[in-house]
Design an enzyme around this catalytic site. Structure first.
Site, PDB file in Angstrom:
ATOM      1  N   ASN A   1       0.875  -1.188  -0.006  1.00 20.80           N
ATOM      2  CA  ASN A   1      -0.085   0.093  -0.175  1.00 20.80           C
ATOM      3  C   ASN A   1       0.787   1.307  -0.279  1.00 20.80           C
ATOM      4  OD1 ASN A   1      -2.298  -1.582   0.276  1.00 20.80           O
ATOM      5  ND2 ASN A   1      -1.692  -1.882   2.348  1.00 20.80           N
ATOM      6  N   ARG A   2       2.002   1.264  -0.570  1.00 18.91           N
ATOM      7  CA  ARG A   2       2.783   2.320  -0.664  1.00 18.91           C
ATOM      8  C   ARG A   2       3.653   2.852   0.546  1.00 18.91           C
ATOM      9  NH1 ARG A   2       3.929   1.455  -5.574  1.00 18.91           N
ATOM     10  NH2 ARG A   2       2.466   1.242  -6.943  1.00 18.91           N
ATOM     11  N   ILE A   3       3.305   1.743   1.637  1.00 20.81           N
ATOM     12  CA  ILE A   3       3.845   2.346   2.996  1.00 20.81           C
ATOM     13  C   ILE A   3       5.447   1.869   2.929  1.00 20.81           C
ATOM     14  CG2 ILE A   3       3.593   2.020   5.573  1.00 20.81           C
ATOM     15  CD1 ILE A   3       1.430   3.417   4.233  1.00 20.81           C
TER      16      ILE A   3
END
Ligand SMILES: Cc1cc2nc3c(=O)[nH]c(=O)nc-3n(C[C@H](O)[C@H](O)[C@H](O)COP(=O)(O)O)c2cc1C
Length: 210
Positions: A188-190
Site C-alpha cells: 500500500n505504498r507504505i
C-alpha cells in the site's frame, strides 16, 4: 514477499540491518542485487546540474567504491563531465526492480587520480578502450560511418591490445557521499526509508516517512 515479520531496532525490515556505516549496508544490498538482477546491477542514474541550474540525468555504471566514494568512468568532454566541471555536485540513484529497493546518494565530485583511472582503463576489453578514443561523446555526429572510420583509425594507431594508452579526455569521477538513503518497497505504498547523513566524521541515521 513478507516484509513484516523480521524487524530491526528502528522498526524497519531486517534487510536494513544495524550498521553504523552506510557503505557496509550498500555493499550488502549490492551483493544481493548482483545475484538477482538480470543485468547491470551496478547501473545507476546520475543527476548533474549545469551552470544555469538545469538538471540532467543519465545512466552510468558504478565501477569502484572506496570507504567514502562511488566511482564511474566517462568521457571528460561529455555533457555530464562539462556539467560536473561547472558544478561539482551530483546525485546517484540505484533501483533494483527484482528486490524493489532503491538507494540514493548525494555528494561532491572530483576526478579520480590518474593511477586509478589507468588501472581501470587497462582492465577494459580492447574494443572498449578503442571506443573510448573513437567516441567524441555527446557531440553531434554527421553519419555513423564517421564513428566506424574513427574506430578503424584508432585500431590501426593502437594495434597492440596491450598498449592502448588512456585518452587524456577519458577518466573517472568519484562522488564523495554526504547523504545515502536506503528505500524498500512496502504494501500500500507504505515504504521503508533509512537515511544516513555525514555529520563531521560520523554518520547519523534517521528514518523518514514514505
Ligand atoms: C545501463 C547503462 C549504463 C551506462 N554506463 C555508462 C558509463 O558508465 N559511462 C558513460 O559514459 N556512459 C554510460 N552510459 C551512457 C550514458 O547513459 C549516456 O548516454 C552518455 O554517457 C552520454 O551522457 P551525457 O551526454 O549526459 O554526458 C550508460 C547507459 C546505460 C543505459
Amino acid at each position: 514477499m513478507n516484509r513484516k515479520k523480521k524487524l530491526n531496532k528502528l522498526g524497519l525490515h531486517d534487510c536494513f540491518m544495524d550498521k553504523k556505516n552506510p557503505f557496509e549496508l550498500f555493499k550488502v544490498w549490492m551483493s544481493k542485487a548482483e545475484k538477482t538482477e538480470i543485468n547491470d546491477p551496478n547501473a545507476l542514474a546520475l543527476a548533474t546540474v549545469n551552470s544555469k541550474k538545469q538538471p540532467s540525468v543519465r545512466m552510468v555504471l558504478l565501477k569502484g567504491i572506496t570507504n567514502k566514494e562511488f566511482i564511474f568512468y566517462t568521457n571528460l568532454n561529455s555533457r555530464k563531465s562539462s556539467e560536473l566541471k561547472a558544478n561539482p555536485r551530483a546525485s546517484m540513484c540505484f533501483h533494483w526492480k527484482t528486490l524493489r529497493r532503491q538507494i540514493r546518494i548525494d555528494g561532491s565530485i572530483s576526478k579520480v587520480p590518474s593511477k586509478v583511472a589507468n588501472q581501470y582503463f587497462n582492465s577494459r576489453p580492447y574494443g572498449s578502450r578503442i571506443g573510448a578514443w573513437a567516441s567524441i561523446q555527446s557531440t553531434p555526429m554527421i553519419s555513423r560511418l564517421d564513428l566506424i572510420k574513427r574506430i578503424e583509425y584508432f585500431k590501426k594507431k593502437y594495434p597492440n591490445s596491450k598498449k592502448v594508452p588512456r585518452p587524456p579526455y577519458w577518466s573517472g569521477w568519484a562522488l564523495k557521499a554526504n547523504e545515502i538513503e536506503f528505500w524498500l518497497d512496502g504494501d500500500n505504498r507504505i515504504h521503508q526509508r533509512l537515511k544516513y547523513k555525514k555529520i563531521g566524521s560520523k554518520w547519523k541515521k534517521e528514518i523518514l516517512y514514505p
